[in-house]
Scaffold this motif. Structure first.
Motif, PDB file in Angstrom:
ATOM      1  N   LEU A   7       0.981  -1.108  -0.145  1.00  0.00           N
ATOM      2  CA  LEU A   7       0.093  -0.088   0.029  1.00  0.00           C
ATOM      3  C   LEU A   7       0.913   1.394  -0.153  1.00  0.00           C
ATOM      4  O   LEU A   7       0.226   2.600  -0.412  1.00  0.00           O
ATOM      5  CB  LEU A   7      -0.913  -0.005   1.098  1.00  0.00           C
ATOM      6  N   GLY A   8       2.090   1.110   0.349  1.00  0.00           N
ATOM      7  CA  GLY A   8       3.050   2.206   0.226  1.00  0.00           C
ATOM      8  C   GLY A   8       2.802   3.176   1.768  1.00  0.00           C
ATOM      9  O   GLY A   8       2.986   4.229   1.475  1.00  0.00           O
ATOM     10  N   ARG A   9       1.984   2.441   2.643  1.00  0.00           N
ATOM     11  CA  ARG A   9       1.800   3.360   3.846  1.00  0.00           C
ATOM     12  C   ARG A   9       2.421   2.633   5.184  1.00  0.00           C
ATOM     13  O   ARG A   9       2.613   1.449   4.995  1.00  0.00           O
ATOM     14  CB  ARG A   9       0.264   3.352   4.036  1.00  0.00           C
ATOM     15  N   ALA A  10       2.902   3.544   5.792  1.00  0.00           N
ATOM     16  CA  ALA A  10       3.430   2.815   7.051  1.00  0.00           C
ATOM     17  C   ALA A  10       2.651   2.142   8.043  1.00  0.00           C
ATOM     18  O   ALA A  10       1.514   2.246   7.840  1.00  0.00           O
ATOM     19  CB  ALA A  10       3.837   4.165   8.097  1.00  0.00           C
ATOM     20  N   GLU A  11       3.427   1.047   8.736  1.00  0.00           N
ATOM     21  CA  GLU A  11       2.623   0.343   9.510  1.00  0.00           C
ATOM     22  C   GLU A  11       1.574   0.956  10.668  1.00  0.00           C
ATOM     23  O   GLU A  11       0.380   0.516  10.708  1.00  0.00           O
ATOM     24  CB  GLU A  11       3.446  -0.767  10.161  1.00  0.00           C
ATOM     25  N   ASP A  12       2.087   1.880  11.129  1.00  0.00           N
ATOM     26  CA  ASP A  12       1.471   2.629  12.143  1.00  0.00           C
ATOM     27  C   ASP A  12       0.299   3.218  11.542  1.00  0.00           C
ATOM     28  O   ASP A  12      -0.877   3.363  12.311  1.00  0.00           O
ATOM     29  CB  ASP A  12       2.158   3.590  12.798  1.00  0.00           C
ATOM     30  N   ASP A  13       0.451   3.801  10.489  1.00  0.00           N
ATOM     31  CA  ASP A  13      -0.840   4.713   9.992  1.00  0.00           C
ATOM     32  C   ASP A  13      -1.921   3.628   9.394  1.00  0.00           C
ATOM     33  O   ASP A  13      -2.875   3.726   9.791  1.00  0.00           O
ATOM     34  CB  ASP A  13       0.015   5.253   8.376  1.00  0.00           C
ATOM     35  N   VAL A  14      -1.531   2.359   8.971  1.00  0.00           N
ATOM     36  CA  VAL A  14      -2.602   1.378   8.530  1.00  0.00           C
ATOM     37  C   VAL A  14      -3.166   0.760   9.695  1.00  0.00           C
ATOM     38  O   VAL A  14      -4.568   0.651   9.762  1.00  0.00           O
ATOM     39  CB  VAL A  14      -1.955   0.285   7.815  1.00  0.00           C
ATOM     40  N   ALA A  15      -2.382   0.716  10.897  1.00  0.00           N
ATOM     41  CA  ALA A  15      -3.025   0.133  12.195  1.00  0.00           C
ATOM     42  C   ALA A  15      -3.897   1.369  12.732  1.00  0.00           C
ATOM     43  O   ALA A  15      -5.025   0.834  13.228  1.00  0.00           O
ATOM     44  CB  ALA A  15      -2.013  -0.112  13.162  1.00  0.00           C
ATOM     45  N   SER A  16      -3.581   2.488  12.703  1.00  0.00           N
ATOM     46  CA  SER A  16      -4.502   3.534  12.954  1.00  0.00           C
ATOM     47  C   SER A  16      -5.936   3.616  12.171  1.00  0.00           C
ATOM     48  O   SER A  16      -7.073   3.760  12.754  1.00  0.00           O
ATOM     49  CB  SER A  16      -3.865   4.959  13.022  1.00  0.00           C
ATOM     50  N   ALA A  17      -5.683   3.502  10.805  1.00  0.00           N
ATOM     51  CA  ALA A  17      -6.812   3.464  10.297  1.00  0.00           C
ATOM     52  C   ALA A  17      -7.915   2.284  10.455  1.00  0.00           C
ATOM     53  O   ALA A  17      -9.169   2.275  10.241  1.00  0.00           O
ATOM     54  CB  ALA A  17      -6.613   3.480   8.520  1.00  0.00           C
ATOM     55  N   MET A  18      -7.064   1.206  10.659  1.00  0.00           N
ATOM     56  CA  MET A  18      -7.981   0.008  10.960  1.00  0.00           C
ATOM     57  C   MET A  18      -8.600  -0.090  12.196  1.00  0.00           C
ATOM     58  O   MET A  18      -9.946  -0.304  12.573  1.00  0.00           O
ATOM     59  CB  MET A  18      -7.168  -1.343  11.043  1.00  0.00           C
ATOM     60  N   LYS A  19      -8.042   0.752  13.226  1.00  0.00           N
ATOM     61  CA  LYS A  19      -8.799   1.053  14.492  1.00  0.00           C
ATOM     62  C   LYS A  19      -9.803   2.004  14.380  1.00  0.00           C
ATOM     63  O   LYS A  19     -10.958   1.760  14.985  1.00  0.00           O
ATOM     64  CB  LYS A  19      -7.816   1.613  15.316  1.00  0.00           C
TER      65      LYS A  19
END
Length: 284
Positions: free
Chosen positions: A2-14
């Motif tokens: 996705l070209g996105r940082a892991e923390d950014d994806v985790a925050s979006a999923m939350k």
């Protein structure tokens, strides 16, 4: 990918989790997520999104008023059994027959590991009656899910029993998933706001199954007060010229609400369907 940082994806999923769009798997750490199983699950989860604006809730109600009946009719045609079923009252007046563990609301609550309560999503959007909002009980994993999202309030067993007792007195019908293992929810449904009750009552679409029981009247005890007629949403109870009540078993959903307010205990519950009527597993 996705070209996105892991923390950014985790925050979006939350964020999506809190909004009721995705559901975490309890089998993975860190958690993986899946989408809603179906429209009904998406309805119940997303309406409880704590910051849901009124415009969003109104859109859901517009859907329920204009499109839901057609969707429900389609579900009714393609599914082998209805998704939910009624269970009889058990706090105020116990059924005078053989009640099994998976249809005894007291037993279900007593054996639960975790309990929570949420607002009724149907009444939260429909506003068609003044029945209490905080009445939808969640059990075990469903309770854990709602507590984690901040959409459910943790309950003791006695608190859960108090909610059920009040629901029975208020004329709300206990509804569970249509299987023998009750580990998701106990809804306490009204006949006007609910997803399923109006479709059954007004349109005769079988989106919910009855319990294994039906009401019966002892004419010797009936004092012709008519309280049971007022309590029956399904038109199953009628009276003769003397006001003595009788029950049409084929129309009775076996909720037992009529027994709660009968002053002479003339209304009781009888077993009319075998244990095998309730599926061991959903859609088995």
């Amino acid at each position: 990918a996705l070209g996105r940082a892991e923390d950014d994806v985790a925050s979006a999923m939350k964020t999506l989790f809190v909004k009721g769009v995705v559901f975490p798997s309890p089998k993975t750490d860190p958690p993986t997520y899946k989408m809603s199983r179906d429209l009904v699950q998406f309805h119940d989860a997303s309406i409880l999104w704590p910051e849901a604006p009124q415009e969003y809730l109104d859109l859901w109600q517009d859907f329920m008023e204009t499109e839901w009946l057609g969707v429900a009719k389609t579900f009714n045609k393609i599914m082998p059994r209805p998704f939910t079923r009624v269970i009889p009252v058990g706090i105020t007046v116990p059924a005078r027959t053989h009640v099994l563990a998976f249809e005894d609301i007291r037993e279900i609550i007593d054996t639960a590991k975790t309990l929570s309560v949420t607002k009724c999503t149907c009444r939260l959007t429909a506003h068609k009656c003044d029945a209490k909002l905080e009445t939808c009980l969640q059990i075990n994993r469903a309770a854990d899910y709602n507590i984690a999202r901040g959409t459910g309030r943790s309950l003791t067993k006695e608190e859960a029993l108090d909610i059920v007792r009040q629901a029975e007195e208020d004329g709300l019908i206990h509804v569970v998933m249509n299987k023998q293992n009750i580990d998701q929810f106990i809804c306490n449904c009204c006949p006007c706001c609910c997803q399923t009750m109006p479709i059954l009552i007004k349109h005769n679409v079988s989106v919910i199954e009855p319990s294994r029981f039906a009401a019966e009247v002892d004419p010797e005890l009936c004092q012709a007060c008519g309280a049971c007629v007022d309590r029956c949403y399904f038109g199953a109870i009628t009276t003769d010229d003397d006001g003595i009540a009788s029950v049409e078993t084929a129309k009775c959903m076996g909720c037992g609400l009529c027994t709660v307010t009968c002053p002479t205990h003339a209304m009781t519950m009888k077993e009319v369907r075998d244990r095998s009527f309730v599926p061991e597993k959903f859609f088995a």
